[in-house]
Design an enzyme around this catalytic site. Structure first.
Site, PDB file in Angstrom:
ATOM      1  N   HIS A   9       0.937  -1.221   0.038  1.00 45.21           N
ATOM      2  CA  HIS A   9       0.110  -0.130   0.023  1.00 45.21           C
ATOM      3  C   HIS A   9       0.890   1.366   0.025  1.00 45.21           C
ATOM      4  O   HIS A   9       1.961   1.258   0.390  1.00 45.21           O
ATOM      5  CB  HIS A   9      -0.833  -0.055   1.182  1.00 45.21           C
ATOM      6  CG  HIS A   9      -0.223   0.007   2.677  1.00 45.21           C
ATOM      7  ND1 HIS A   9       0.404   1.185   3.090  1.00 45.21           N
ATOM      8  CD2 HIS A   9       0.161  -1.222   3.349  1.00 45.21           C
ATOM      9  CE1 HIS A   9       0.975   0.794   4.089  1.00 45.21           C
ATOM     10  NE2 HIS A   9       0.943  -0.496   4.569  1.00 45.21           N
ATOM     11  N   GLU A  83      -3.085  -7.232   6.744  1.00 45.33           N
ATOM     12  CA  GLU A  83      -1.899  -6.899   7.539  1.00 45.33           C
ATOM     13  C   GLU A  83      -1.779  -8.282   8.414  1.00 45.33           C
ATOM     14  O   GLU A  83      -2.576  -8.650   8.997  1.00 45.33           O
ATOM     15  CB  GLU A  83      -1.993  -5.872   8.204  1.00 45.33           C
ATOM     16  CG  GLU A  83      -0.949  -5.135   9.206  1.00 45.33           C
ATOM     17  CD  GLU A  83       0.327  -4.757   8.559  1.00 45.33           C
ATOM     18  OE1 GLU A  83       1.018  -6.013   8.239  1.00 45.33           O
ATOM     19  OE2 GLU A  83       0.521  -3.838   8.426  1.00 45.33           O
TER      20      GLU A  83
END
Length: 209
Positions: A9, A83
């Site tokens: 990201h 994550e």
């Protein structure tokens, strides 16, 4: 053959504030992160991308949406790209010079509830297994630093400590060319661009503009 392009990201508010977080709906992209995602989309326009998958975590999902807008593809949320689950470290601040991960690996620090390297590797391998096929296609997967490190280390036959030097910058490209789920050649790790050399290795189903 399937080309899997992992993208971390773009820069998020948690990166700037040095906050560790696996929360799904917190810490959006910064203005810099938005620009990074747009640049990633421009790089990917060199290639015919079939699908975009993304972690559900906001900073990754926003990155995937921006990239998808450039390519005309709506991203597919995949929990396996999320994550690392951080346990008791979630939403805590960290000092970059403190190297909490290194202390943990040396058994100098115990982190309750932290997702293990093995479990993270397993889910990333499972993702690879589910997307690799014989159709000579290209997919993009937007994820996070540790999950991308884990899958790279797996194909390099490294464990967490041995792969300590692997670094995955924001909005970088880590590219795998897979003949099958157990045979992937790593073409780039944490690269800021998709180089001409990499493009030359991406075979017939990849269209270079």
């Amino acid at each position: 053959m399937t080309v899997v392009i992992f993208i971390r990201h773009g820069q998020s508010t948690s990166n700037v504030s040095k906050i560790l977080s696996h929360d799904t709906n917190s810490y959006p992209l910064t203005e810099e992160g938005i620009m990074q995602a747009k640049e990633a989309g421009k790089e990917l326009s060199k290639i015919k991308v079939e699908k975009i998958y993304t972690s559900p975590v906001l900073r990754a999902y926003q990155t995937a949406l921006i990239i998808g807008e450039s390519l005309g593809i709506f991203p597919i949320v995949d929990e396996r790209l999320r994550e690392r689950y951080l346990g008791e470290l979630n939403n805590t601040t960290f000092d970059p010079s403190d190297h909490w991960k290194l202390k943990m690996l040396k058994k100098q620090l115990e982190v309750k509830g932290l997702e293990s390297w093995e479990d993270m590797t397993r889910r990333m391998r499972n993702f690879i297994e589910s997307v690799v096929n014989k159709n000579n296609n290209v997919i993009v997967a937007v994820s996070h630093s540790d999950p991308i490190r884990a899958i790279v280390a797996y194909f390099l036959k490294l464990d967490d400590i041995s792969g300590w030097g692997i670094r995955i910058p924001n909005a970088s490209f880590t590219i795998l060319k897979c003949n099958n789920a157990n045979s992937c050649e790593i073409l780039s790790i944490g690269s800021p661009v998709i180089t001409t050399q990499v493009l030359s290795k991406l075979n017939v189903n990849v269209k270079i503009s």
